[in-house]
Write a protein that holds these residues in place. Structure first.
Motif, PDB file in Angstrom:
ATOM      1  N   SER A 529      35.637  84.276  36.975  1.00  0.00           N
ATOM      2  CA  SER A 529      36.482  83.752  35.901  1.00  0.00           C
ATOM      3  C   SER A 529      37.809  84.511  35.834  1.00  0.00           C
ATOM      4  CB  SER A 529      35.748  83.855  34.556  1.00  0.00           C
ATOM      5  OG  SER A 529      35.356  85.187  34.303  1.00  0.00           O
ATOM      6  N   GLY A 530      37.800  85.829  36.118  1.00  0.00           N
ATOM      7  CA  GLY A 530      39.042  86.594  36.124  1.00  0.00           C
ATOM      8  C   GLY A 530      39.973  86.168  37.240  1.00  0.00           C
ATOM      9  N   LEU A 531      39.417  85.883  38.416  1.00  0.00           N
ATOM     10  CA  LEU A 531      40.240  85.431  39.541  1.00  0.00           C
ATOM     11  C   LEU A 531      40.850  84.058  39.249  1.00  0.00           C
ATOM     12  CD1 LEU A 531      37.987  86.590  42.516  1.00  0.00           C
ATOM     13  CD2 LEU A 531      40.278  87.442  41.984  1.00  0.00           C
ATOM     14  N   VAL A 532      40.055  83.167  38.694  1.00  0.00           N
ATOM     15  CA  VAL A 532      40.573  81.832  38.366  1.00  0.00           C
ATOM     16  C   VAL A 532      41.676  81.943  37.313  1.00  0.00           C
ATOM     17  CG1 VAL A 532      39.986  79.611  37.326  1.00  0.00           C
ATOM     18  CG2 VAL A 532      38.440  80.651  38.987  1.00  0.00           C
ATOM     19  N   PHE A 533      41.444  82.784  36.310  1.00  0.00           N
ATOM     20  CA  PHE A 533      42.439  83.002  35.269  1.00  0.00           C
ATOM     21  C   PHE A 533      43.754  83.520  35.878  1.00  0.00           C
ATOM     22  CE2 PHE A 533      44.558  84.918  31.719  1.00  0.00           C
ATOM     23  CZ  PHE A 533      44.115  84.237  30.591  1.00  0.00           C
ATOM     24  N   VAL A 548      49.868  82.176  46.217  1.00  0.00           N
ATOM     25  CA  VAL A 548      48.792  82.475  45.273  1.00  0.00           C
ATOM     26  C   VAL A 548      47.457  82.587  46.007  1.00  0.00           C
ATOM     27  CG1 VAL A 548      47.466  81.588  43.321  1.00  0.00           C
ATOM     28  CG2 VAL A 548      49.963  81.431  43.308  1.00  0.00           C
ATOM     29  N   ARG A 549      47.205  81.693  46.966  1.00  0.00           N
ATOM     30  CA  ARG A 549      45.970  81.754  47.743  1.00  0.00           C
ATOM     31  C   ARG A 549      45.885  83.059  48.544  1.00  0.00           C
ATOM     32  NH1 ARG A 549      46.757  76.092  48.191  1.00  0.00           N
ATOM     33  NH2 ARG A 549      48.023  76.329  50.087  1.00  0.00           N
ATOM     34  N   GLU A 550      47.022  83.488  49.126  1.00  0.00           N
ATOM     35  CA  GLU A 550      47.034  84.735  49.891  1.00  0.00           C
ATOM     36  C   GLU A 550      46.725  85.932  48.995  1.00  0.00           C
ATOM     37  OE1 GLU A 550      50.808  84.981  51.774  1.00  0.00           O
ATOM     38  OE2 GLU A 550      50.457  83.295  53.133  1.00  0.00           O
ATOM     39  N   VAL A 551      47.316  85.949  47.805  1.00  0.00           N
ATOM     40  CA  VAL A 551      47.067  87.046  46.871  1.00  0.00           C
ATOM     41  C   VAL A 551      45.592  87.069  46.460  1.00  0.00           C
ATOM     42  CG1 VAL A 551      47.583  87.934  44.555  1.00  0.00           C
ATOM     43  CG2 VAL A 551      49.440  87.110  46.022  1.00  0.00           C
ATOM     44  N   GLU A 552      45.027  85.905  46.208  1.00  0.00           N
ATOM     45  CA  GLU A 552      43.612  85.840  45.815  1.00  0.00           C
ATOM     46  C   GLU A 552      42.707  86.356  46.931  1.00  0.00           C
ATOM     47  OE1 GLU A 552      40.291  82.624  44.164  1.00  0.00           O
ATOM     48  OE2 GLU A 552      42.395  82.029  44.372  1.00  0.00           O
ATOM     49  N   ARG A 556      40.229  89.615  46.611  1.00  0.00           N
ATOM     50  CA  ARG A 556      38.802  89.482  46.917  1.00  0.00           C
ATOM     51  C   ARG A 556      38.387  90.500  47.981  1.00  0.00           C
ATOM     52  NH1 ARG A 556      35.966  85.112  45.097  1.00  0.00           N
ATOM     53  NH2 ARG A 556      37.150  83.376  44.190  1.00  0.00           N
ATOM     54  N   ARG A 557      39.184  90.623  49.042  1.00  0.00           N
ATOM     55  CA  ARG A 557      38.831  91.536  50.126  1.00  0.00           C
ATOM     56  C   ARG A 557      38.808  92.988  49.632  1.00  0.00           C
ATOM     57  NH1 ARG A 557      42.819  91.855  52.615  1.00  0.00           N
ATOM     58  NH2 ARG A 557      43.752  93.306  52.855  1.00  0.00           N
ATOM     59  N   LEU A 558      39.867  93.372  48.876  1.00  0.00           N
ATOM     60  CA  LEU A 558      39.911  94.730  48.339  1.00  0.00           C
ATOM     61  C   LEU A 558      38.735  94.993  47.397  1.00  0.00           C
ATOM     62  CD1 LEU A 558      43.643  95.561  47.490  1.00  0.00           C
ATOM     63  CD2 LEU A 558      42.258  96.371  49.388  1.00  0.00           C
ATOM     64  N   ASP A 559      38.379  94.002  46.610  1.00  0.00           N
ATOM     65  CA  ASP A 559      37.274  94.160  45.668  1.00  0.00           C
ATOM     66  C   ASP A 559      35.960  94.451  46.406  1.00  0.00           C
ATOM     67  OD1 ASP A 559      36.271  93.786  42.796  1.00  0.00           O
ATOM     68  OD2 ASP A 559      35.008  92.415  43.919  1.00  0.00           O
ATOM     69  N   GLU A 576      41.785 104.615  45.417  1.00  0.00           N
ATOM     70  CA  GLU A 576      42.964 104.538  46.275  1.00  0.00           C
ATOM     71  C   GLU A 576      43.311 103.096  46.629  1.00  0.00           C
ATOM     72  OE1 GLU A 576      42.236 106.935  49.665  1.00  0.00           O
ATOM     73  OE2 GLU A 576      42.259 108.845  48.554  1.00  0.00           O
ATOM     74  N   LEU A 577      42.285 102.244  46.675  1.00  0.00           N
ATOM     75  CA  LEU A 577      42.514 100.838  47.026  1.00  0.00           C
ATOM     76  C   LEU A 577      42.907  99.985  45.820  1.00  0.00           C
ATOM     77  CD1 LEU A 577      39.468 100.205  49.411  1.00  0.00           C
ATOM     78  CD2 LEU A 577      41.827 100.669  50.068  1.00  0.00           C
ATOM     79  N   LEU A 578      42.726 100.555  44.611  1.00  0.00           N
ATOM     80  CA  LEU A 578      42.848  99.744  43.397  1.00  0.00           C
ATOM     81  C   LEU A 578      44.226  99.109  43.245  1.00  0.00           C
ATOM     82  CD1 LEU A 578      41.670  98.734  40.751  1.00  0.00           C
ATOM     83  CD2 LEU A 578      42.340 100.900  39.677  1.00  0.00           C
TER      84      LEU A 578
END
Length: 595
Positions: A529-533, A548-552, A556-559, A576-578
């Protein structure tokens, strides 16, 4: 006084010690727990060590085990389940009971017994042992095969048949020389019976669910257990007050609660009482066996036992073939269900109480049942060799074919906003679910939208087992409480290792903990829900959709990378990745390279 107290205390010690020694021993020998209890009763009864003085008094208390057994059988008889199995239950099962009763009653009648006695004896031996047969099927892995399901249908009908058969015993016993009732007396008795049945039905249909909902809100497990016992004994007492078997009242109460939200919890709470009291009942029956009579009549017992096995085996084979079973399946059914069962002891005890049987006859017939039980494992092993020969010859090529269920079996634990969405996804694909929750409020809310949610505690293995965790392919833990989920995971891993665990995580720390426990899948409740928001916020701010798709994808990958580091205990590496920014847009990189 101290001596008297010690003697009184010695009797329960004798029961417990005999059961603890005999039951594991007989189960190890492959003869089952029922024979173990019977042998324990013989050992401590008048024919053995004479450690128990008043076996009749104990028998009356132990009959409550049969009452609880019938209540639990009623709980299993949901209308939807009965409807899907209706042909095998009411067709094949009824044919087997009627044909076996008639044939065995004829055998006793030809042996010189009175018609009433022959009928009850034949009916008792026509019933197979549900506990004994299901144990054989489960130990051999046959309970889910086609012939195993058909055998279970027969056992189900036999379990239901005990209620009218007990009534039949009462009617036959009442004909033993009493003056016939007047029309007014008969009408009064019928009205009393009808009123008792109506009272039990009305209470079960309209009052029990609201009462259990109030009790569940108190979160006192012992009160729920006490309420369950009160329902069973209350219904049994109402029926007994009008001269009808207590078993009928318990059975009716079970059927009426089979669709209740509290069915699984009731089943789990009452199962230990049922097991202990039923074991006590079998021991009491064992104490009534007259060994001297059995020794004098060994040839009669053995003859009736072998005749019962042969007659029931032939009827089971023929009836199974008539209802579409293959040759091998019919043979396996006839090898699994030819023995007499625990309900025979119930019928014979009722016949003795009604003056229809002498104690000597009941002892002989009970011994016949025991011998048929003892011979069943031998017969089953012999039939295994026969089936193996048939398979080699191609006659039974499909005897052991199985198939995957067309719909997955999913147990959802926790039916709040998260669990509700999970259920909606599964049901949209036609996948059947069972949902449990420990909140009466959420159960009521689910009922308003047409979803059946059962009341249950996810930290109790018996409740999970009653809800189907043993057969579930996937268990979805969607509850909010982390301690409850932690304990539930431990129980499921220990008792139901075949189920795959999908878990809802409250936050990142909880998700890392779940990864360490080895669950198959976990997801934080807010991540999607946070990603969609965030996606819609970027679009609203004028960021191109491609960017926007690239940022998402980057977030996701970093998470996932951060979560993997946190699961390994590397919090600093995760931080460090945050705040790592997303790389430049692929389209802008392409333009730069072209330039």
């Amino acid at each position: 006084m101290a001596v008297a107290a010690a003697f009184t205390f010695a009797e329960p010690l004798a029961y417990l010690a005999a059961a603890v020694v005999a039951v594991p021993l007989f189960k190890r020998l492959g003869l089952g727990s029922v024979i173990g209890y019977l042998a324990a009763g013989v050992a401590i009864g008048p024919a053995g060590l004479a450690l128990v003085a008043d076996d009749e008094r104990v028998l009356h208390v132990a009959e409550l085990g049969v009452v609880l057994l019938l209540f639990l059988i009623g709980l299993e008889l949901q209308p939807s389940r009965l409807w899907s199995m209706r042909r095998d239950i009411f067709g094949l099962g009824t044919l087997q009971v009627v044909a076996s009763t008639a044939a065995l009653a004829g055998m006793f009648a030809l042996s010189g017994f009175d018609a009433r006695i022959a009928t009850v004896a034949g009916a008792g031996l026509a019933l197979s042992s549900t506990a004994f047969a299901m144990q054989i099927l489960q130990e051999r892995g046959h309970s889910t095969l086609p012939f195993g399901r058909r055998a279970f249908s027969i056992l189900l009908l036999q379990d239901m048949a005990i209620v009218p058969l007990l009534t039949l015993v009462s009617l036959l016993a009442a004909r033993g020389g009493e003056q016939p009732q007047s029309l007014g007396e008969a009408a009064t008795e019928v009205a009393a019976v009808a009123g008792a049945v109506a009272l039990v039905v009305f209470t079960g249909r309209f009052l029990l669910n609201p009462v259990f909902r109030i009790l569940a809100g108190a979160h006192a497990r012992e009160i729920m257990t006490a309420a369950g016992l009160l329902v069973v004994l209350g219904a049994a007492g109402v029926m007994q007050s009008v001269g009808i078997s207590m078993a009928l009242g318990a059975f009716l109460a079970g059927v009426l609660l089979s669709e209740s939200n509290f069915r699984h919890t009731l089943e789990a709470d009452l199962e230990p009482f049922r097991g202990l009291l039923l074991g006590l009942f079998f021991m009491s029956v064992g104490m009534t066996l007259n060994i001297a009579v059995l020794i004098d009549s060994w040839h009669i017992v053995l003859g009736f036992a072998l005749a019962t096995l042969a007659i029931k085996g032939l009827i089971l084979y023929g009836a199974s073939r008539l209802f579409g079973s293959g040759n091998a399946d019919a043979l396996l059914i006839s090898a699994t269900l030819p023995q007499g069962g625990e309900f025979a002891f119930v019928l014979f005890a009722a016949a003795v109480a009604g003056g229809l049987f002498t104690q000597q006859l009941a002892s002989i017939l009970s011994a016949v049942v025991i011998v048929t039980m003892a011979l069943t494992p031998v017969i089953t092993a012999a039939f295994d060799r026969v089936i193996a020969e048939l398979r080699e010859r191609g006659v039974a090529a499909t005897a052991f074919e199985s198939f995957e269920e067309t719909r997955a079996n999913v147990l959802i634990i926790g039916f709040g906003r998260f669990g509700r969405m999970v259920a909606q996804m599964l049901e949209a694909e036609g996948i059947g679910i069972t949902a449990i929750d420990n909140s009466p409020q959420r159960i009521r809310e689910a009922a308003k939208i047409g979803v059946k949610v059962y009341y249950g505690d996810a930290t109790r293995a018996d409740v999970l087992r009653a809800a189907g965790a043993g057969e579930a392919r996937l268990i979805a833990l969607c509850m909010e409480s982390q301690p409850t989920m932690r304990k539930s995971i431990e129980i499921i891993r220990a008792d139901f290792p075949g189920a795959r665990l999908f878990c809802r995580a409250r936050d990142r720390l909880h998700a890392a903990e779940l990864i360490r426990t080895g669950v198959e899948f976990q997801i934080r409740e807010t991540v999607e829900s946070g990603l969609v928001f965030g996606r819609h916020a970027l679009l609203e701010l004028g960021i191109p959709a491609e960017r926007v798709r690239e940022v998402e994808e980057h977030v996701r990958r970093l998470d996932l990378e951060r979560l993997a580091l946190e699961a390994q205990g590397d919090t600093e590496g995760s931080l460090e990745l945050l705040h790592m920014p997303a790389p430049p847009s692929r389209s802008s990189r392409g333009s730069d390279e072209a330039a």
